[in-house]
Design an enzyme around this catalytic site. Structure first.
Site, short mmCIF file in Angstrom:
data_model
loop_
_atom_site.label_atom_id
_atom_site.label_comp_id
_atom_site.label_asym_id
_atom_site.label_seq_id
_atom_site.Cartn_x
_atom_site.Cartn_y
_atom_site.Cartn_z
N ARG A 68 43.39 58.04 35.14
CA ARG A 68 43.90 57.68 36.87
C ARG A 68 42.34 57.80 37.25
O ARG A 68 42.24 56.94 38.05
CB ARG A 68 44.64 58.89 37.13
CG ARG A 68 44.47 58.64 38.44
CD ARG A 68 45.88 59.55 39.36
NE ARG A 68 46.16 60.86 38.91
CZ ARG A 68 45.14 61.83 39.43
NH1 ARG A 68 44.47 61.09 40.72
NH2 ARG A 68 45.39 62.74 39.22
N TYR A 121 52.95 36.23 50.26
CA TYR A 121 53.67 36.33 49.32
C TYR A 121 54.91 37.78 49.93
O TYR A 121 54.74 38.42 50.94
CB TYR A 121 53.16 37.43 48.22
CG TYR A 121 53.75 37.88 47.76
CD1 TYR A 121 54.35 37.38 46.08
CD2 TYR A 121 54.06 38.82 47.04
CE1 TYR A 121 55.35 37.48 45.51
CE2 TYR A 121 54.73 39.97 45.93
CZ TYR A 121 55.40 38.92 44.89
OH TYR A 121 56.39 39.57 44.21
N ASP A 193 43.74 37.02 49.08
CA ASP A 193 44.47 37.14 47.82
C ASP A 193 44.28 35.79 47.46
O ASP A 193 44.55 34.77 47.92
CB ASP A 193 46.52 37.54 48.59
CG ASP A 193 47.44 37.28 47.44
OD1 ASP A 193 47.11 37.09 46.22
OD2 ASP A 193 48.09 37.71 47.67
N LYS A 218 50.18 37.10 37.44
CA LYS A 218 49.90 35.47 37.46
C LYS A 218 48.87 34.92 36.71
O LYS A 218 48.95 35.56 35.59
CB LYS A 218 50.32 35.18 38.66
CG LYS A 218 50.74 36.14 39.90
CD LYS A 218 52.28 35.83 39.46
CE LYS A 218 53.31 36.62 40.31
NZ LYS A 218 52.86 36.81 41.89
C1 LIG Z 1 53.18 38.33 42.84
C2 LIG Z 1 52.04 38.25 43.76
C3 LIG Z 1 51.94 38.90 44.33
C4 LIG Z 1 51.97 40.65 43.50
O1 LIG Z 1 52.16 40.81 43.53
P1 LIG Z 1 53.05 42.24 42.32
O2 LIG Z 1 51.92 42.21 40.56
O3 LIG Z 1 54.09 40.90 41.73
O4 LIG Z 1 53.34 43.13 42.44
C5 LIG Z 1 50.82 39.09 45.80
N1 LIG Z 1 50.30 38.40 46.48
C6 LIG Z 1 50.70 36.91 45.37
C7 LIG Z 1 50.42 35.60 46.02
C8 LIG Z 1 51.80 36.89 44.15
O5 LIG Z 1 51.53 35.34 43.83
#
Ligand SMILES: *Cc1c(COP(=O)(O)O)cnc(C)c1O
Length: 403
Positions: A68, A121, A193, A218
């Site tokens: 962890r 998001y 982000d 992604k």
């Molecule tokens: C998918 C996404 C998230 C969240 O990510 P997860 O891996 O699904 O928890 C956050 N920000 C953006 C821009 C995303 O496309």
């Protein structure tokens, strides 16, 4: 056995370019000479003696204690992402949402104020609006493409500005450099982000951001087989502060998913550039098509912020938003007749995906609520993959004949 506890990382020369970093960053030396960092699928690590354990816990000696807190496979991937973003260290998280949570949990306390762009998001909006507000945290949502509006949102207790650019799903862009200046002038930090761009096309640290996060689900992993996130830090002291929170909250990535993400990183530059090249052609094709009302793609001159994209990005990504003529019915017809593009949410994988919010993800909201969120009935979101462009265009052309 790994050489020493906390073996050396592959030395990367400071002048090395992104494509080289993708392939080589983060590899750990190991006794067997494995070219790829092995999966250390272990929860815990043996101490050589009571004294050794004591030194590790006190931080007097570098080494692994418990997964962890730290694990070689996880650390190899974390170091690779930190190198790609130009940060010092990063923290792998169980999901992109765990990364959002970590940034807020590590920087904000009761009584503080957060500014967040409104086009982020969905669950990022919701965690701020419906979860952190329970801890007496004040949040203001702004159109972060409007610097005046953003400037006016600062309060004496503003500690964090969080943006996503291009934003979701409107692909509206925010000026990272200007927003970083505003945040710093007001005693706040800027978190970006960077999921939609990846470090291949946008480098928020070079533009003044303090924290970078990704949903590695992604582009970074890129193969639609992992859910994971990461927070990248550029300051070692801040990293230590964030790591403490991560150790306690425990929303960390596991060794196997780290291994998969690290494998994905090796082809990140190739994939992302090919996807962007395909997306440009798909966007140009759709913009000219008679059954399409409009197309939003940062690479089209018709994007209202085309110049900003040129200024802060080195590519335009591969997310396209289109509005079909004919609303809900047209959207359903396209979904039911399209081939090659998979009907699914998410993005950034090698396969092209398509989704129609009004009949799918946002159907239960009802038309009125959708309109308020600017999700029109004919809106379709396309995540372009690496397939052959001719096959993509024919699939779209054929399906649009049914619309
Ligand atoms: C998918 C996404 C998230 C969240 O990510 P997860 O891996 O699904 O928890 C956050 N920000 C953006 C821009 C995303 O496309």
């Amino acid at each position: 056995m790994i050489i020493g506890n906390g073996g050396n990382h592959t030395m990367l020369n400071k002048n090395m370019k992104t494509d080289t970093i993708c392939v080589h960053a983060g590899l750990k030396d190991n006794l067997e000479g494995a070219v790829v960092t092995p999966i250390y699928q272990t929860s815990t690590f043996k101490f050589q003696s009571a004294d050794h354990g004591a030194r590790l816990f006190k931080g007097e000696e570098d080494g692994y204690i418990y997964t962890r807190m730290r694990n070689p496979t996880v650390e190899a991937m974390e170091d690779a992402v930190a190198a790609l973003e130009g940060g010092v260290k990063s923290i792998g998280c169980a999901s992109g949402m765990a990364a959002v949570h970590l940034i807020i949990a590590a920087t904000i306390k009761s009584g503080d104020h957060v500014i967040c762009s409104e086009s982020v998001y969905g669950p990022t909006l919701t965690i701020l609006k419906d979860f952190f507000t329970h801890y007496n945290i004040d949040v203001t949502f702004v159109d972060s493409s409007n610097l005046e509006e953003l400037k006016n949102a600062f309060k004496p207790n503003t500690k964090l500005v969080h943006i996503e650019t291009p934003g979701n799903p409107t692909l509206v862009m925010s000026d990272i450099e200007e927003i970083a200046k505003l945040a710093h002038n007001n005693g706040a930090k800027l978190s970006v982000d960077n999921t939609f761009m990846s470090p291949i096309m946008q480098k928020p640290f070079e533009l003044g951001a303090d924290y970078i996060m990704h949903s590695m689900t992604k582009f970074l992993n890129g193969h639609a087989d992992v859910v994971a996130g990461i927070v990248v830090l550029k300051d070692l002291e801040e990293y230590k502060k964030f790591r403490k929170v991560s150790n306690l909250v425990g929303g960390v990535i596991d060794p196997f998913n780290s291994f998969l993400v690290h494998r994905g990183l090796k082809t990140l530059a190739l994939r992302v550039r090919k996807q962007a090249e395909n997306a440009m052609k798909v966007a140009e094709f759709l913009e000219k098509h008679p059954k399409i009302e409009w197309v939003i793609f940062p690479g089209l001159k018709s994007h209202p912020q085309y110049e900003l994209g040129i200024k802060q990005m080195t590519g335009f990504g591969s997310m396209i938003t289109v509005e079909l003529k004919g609303g809900l019915e047209a959207g359903k017809k396209l979904m039911d007749n399209i081939t090659l593009f998979t009907l699914a949410v998410s993005l950034g994988g090698v396969e092209s995906l398509i989704q129609h919010p009004a009949s799918m993800t946002h159907a239960s909201m009802g038309k009125e609520a959708r309109e308020q969120a600017k999700i029109t009935d004919g809106l379709v979101r396309i995540a372009v993959g690496i397939e052959d462009i001719d096959d993509m265009i024919s699939a779209l052309e054929l399906a649009l004949q049914h619309v």
